[in-house]
Motif scaffolding. Structure first.
Motif, PDB file in Angstrom:
ATOM      1  N   ILE A   1       3.426  -0.764   3.956  1.00 16.23           N
ATOM      2  CA  ILE A   1       2.810   0.541   3.702  1.00 16.23           C
ATOM      3  C   ILE A   1       3.890   1.613   3.690  1.00 16.23           C
ATOM      4  N   THR A   2       3.793   2.561   2.771  1.00 13.85           N
ATOM      5  CA  THR A   2       4.649   3.746   2.819  1.00 13.85           C
ATOM      6  C   THR A   2       3.757   4.962   3.005  1.00 13.85           C
ATOM      7  N   SER A   3       4.247   5.919   3.796  1.00 18.04           N
ATOM      8  CA  SER A   3       3.443   7.100   4.078  1.00 18.04           C
ATOM      9  C   SER A   3       4.316   8.198   4.672  1.00 18.04           C
ATOM     10  N   ARG A   4       3.936   9.435   4.429  1.00 14.89           N
ATOM     11  CA  ARG A   4       4.591  10.537   5.124  1.00 14.89           C
ATOM     12  C   ARG A   4       4.154  10.598   6.584  1.00 14.89           C
ATOM     13  N   ASP A   5       2.986  10.059   6.860  1.00 13.75           N
ATOM     14  CA  ASP A   5       2.439   9.986   8.221  1.00 13.75           C
ATOM     15  C   ASP A   5       2.881   8.663   8.849  1.00 13.75           C
ATOM     16  N   PRO A   6       3.333   8.655  10.094  1.00 10.60           N
ATOM     17  CA  PRO A   6       3.753   7.393  10.738  1.00 10.60           C
ATOM     18  C   PRO A   6       2.629   6.380  10.935  1.00 10.60           C
ATOM     19  N   LEU A   7       1.375   6.824  10.841  1.00 16.56           N
ATOM     20  CA  LEU A   7       0.235   5.920  11.048  1.00 16.56           C
ATOM     21  C   LEU A   7       0.374   5.188  12.382  1.00 16.56           C
ATOM     22  N   ALA A   8       0.702   5.945  13.407  1.00 17.32           N
ATOM     23  CA  ALA A   8       1.079   5.365  14.700  1.00 17.32           C
ATOM     24  C   ALA A   8      -0.048   4.587  15.366  1.00 17.32           C
ATOM     25  N   THR A   9      -1.304   4.877  15.023  1.00 19.35           N
ATOM     26  CA  THR A   9      -2.422   4.192  15.681  1.00 19.35           C
ATOM     27  C   THR A   9      -2.843   2.915  14.967  1.00 19.35           C
ATOM     28  N   LEU A  10      -2.127   2.525  13.921  1.00 17.65           N
ATOM     29  CA  LEU A  10      -2.464   1.292  13.217  1.00 17.65           C
ATOM     30  C   LEU A  10      -2.041   0.098  14.065  1.00 17.65           C
ATOM     31  N   ASN A  11      -2.945  -0.811  14.315  1.00 13.53           N
ATOM     32  CA  ASN A  11      -2.704  -1.933  15.224  1.00 13.53           C
ATOM     33  C   ASN A  11      -1.736  -2.960  14.639  1.00 13.53           C
TER      34      ASN A  11
ATOM     35  N   LEU B   1       0.868  -1.174   0.000  1.00 12.01           N
ATOM     36  CA  LEU B   1       0.000   0.000   0.000  1.00 12.01           C
ATOM     37  C   LEU B   1       0.906   1.225   0.000  1.00 12.01           C
ATOM     38  N   ASP B   2       1.165   1.725  -1.182  1.00  8.24           N
ATOM     39  CA  ASP B   2       2.141   2.799  -1.369  1.00  8.24           C
ATOM     40  C   ASP B   2       1.474   4.165  -1.249  1.00  8.24           C
ATOM     41  N   ASN B   3       2.192   5.095  -0.619  1.00 12.08           N
ATOM     42  CA  ASN B   3       1.755   6.490  -0.575  1.00 12.08           C
ATOM     43  C   ASN B   3       0.410   6.630   0.138  1.00 12.08           C
ATOM     44  N   ALA B   4       0.333   6.085   1.357  1.00 13.58           N
ATOM     45  CA  ALA B   4      -0.916   6.136   2.121  1.00 13.58           C
ATOM     46  C   ALA B   4      -1.132   7.520   2.719  1.00 13.58           C
ATOM     47  N   HIS B   5      -2.399   7.869   2.870  1.00 13.79           N
ATOM     48  CA  HIS B   5      -2.758   9.189   3.398  1.00 13.79           C
ATOM     49  C   HIS B   5      -2.897   9.174   4.916  1.00 13.79           C
ATOM     50  N   ASP B   6      -3.703   8.238   5.434  1.00 14.95           N
ATOM     51  CA  ASP B   6      -3.919   8.174   6.876  1.00 14.95           C
ATOM     52  C   ASP B   6      -4.400   6.779   7.253  1.00 14.95           C
ATOM     53  N   VAL B   7      -4.608   6.567   8.558  1.00 15.01           N
ATOM     54  CA  VAL B   7      -5.002   5.256   9.059  1.00 15.01           C
ATOM     55  C   VAL B   7      -6.378   4.853   8.553  1.00 15.01           C
ATOM     56  N   ARG B   8      -7.311   5.804   8.462  1.00 12.72           N
ATOM     57  CA  ARG B   8      -8.659   5.487   7.988  1.00 12.72           C
ATOM     58  C   ARG B   8      -8.631   4.920   6.575  1.00 12.72           C
TER      59      ARG B   8
END
Length: 230
Positions: free
Chosen positions: A203-213, A180-187
């Motif tokens: 997953i790659t993202s500028r956002d760490p997506l820290a709340t992803l389980n 999942l490349d260039n993700a926006h957010d956890v939702r």
């Protein structure tokens, strides 16, 4: 007719059993190829009367973009990613600033380990930070994933929740790598995580997506700083 059509009752029985399983457990009809073969048997199509019938096995998805020609500057990061992808980590999120090489690293690392995922590799560009384009909606990404797994367009649910449930069902016993490349957010990415214990999501993202389980969150930094840590 020849031997193939002489076994028509057996073939029709196999199709009916397949259809009962797919409709009862997955809520979907058999794919177009199976339906065409079923119709050919019903009408005793001469095309089936062949000296030798070659068995056709659906190909596993292999949708990775082209790899970079050389990838020597990030040797340590590549090795760490390879280790993560072959570990028991279900989800790996590589975060970092734009233009740092997250996508290139993900594709390169995925190509190294792709052979161990017997159900294939699926790549989706989620357009989370693509200039001039809106991020891909979860239902759009799910449609891509389900089509890659062999569902016909008409069999892909229209709603996000139903499509996500179908996706989890199809991947429950899978051995699949999903990029999942260039993700926006956890939702955006949460409905796209497959259910199988043998599946991995990168997953790659500028956002760490820290709340992803149940995820590892390595950070990719500049070449002159400590990189791929977390």
């Amino acid at each position: 007719m020849g031997e193939q059509l002489g076994r028509a009752p057996e073939a029709l029985d196999v199709y009916q059993r397949l259809r009962r399983v797919m409709v009862g457990e997955l809520g979907i009809e058999p794919g177009a190829e199976a339906r065409r073969l079923h119709q050919a048997v019903l009408v005793k199509d001469p095309v089936l009367d062949l000296p030798e019938v070659r068995q056709i096995t659906p190909a596993a998805p292999a949708g990775l973009p082209a790899d970079v020609q050389e990838f020597t500057a990030r040797t340590a990061e590549v090795e760490r990613l390879r280790a993560d992808l072959t570990s028991d980590a279900a989800v790996i999120v590589i975060d970092g600033p734009g233009g740092i090489g997250k996508s290139a690293l993900a594709v390169h690392g995925a190509r190294i380990v792709a052979g161990r995922f017997t159900d294939g590799v699926i790549y989706v560009d989620l357009r989370g930070s693509t200039a001039g384009l809106a991020p891909l909606a979860p239902i759009e990404a799910l449609r891509h994933l389900l089509r890659s797994l062999g569902l016909d367009g008409a069999a892909v649910p229209a709603g996000t929740e139903e499509a996500a449930a179908r996706y989890r069902s199809l991947t429950a016993a899978g051995d699949l790598l999903v990029i999942l490349d260039n993700a926006h957010d956890v939702r955006q990415v949460r409905p796209l995580v497959p259910a199988g214990r043998g599946c991995r999501v990168l997953i790659t993202s500028r956002d760490p997506l820290a709340t992803l389980n149940n995820a590892r969150h390595p950070h990719l930094g500049r070449l002159d700083e400590r990189s791929y840590v977390g």
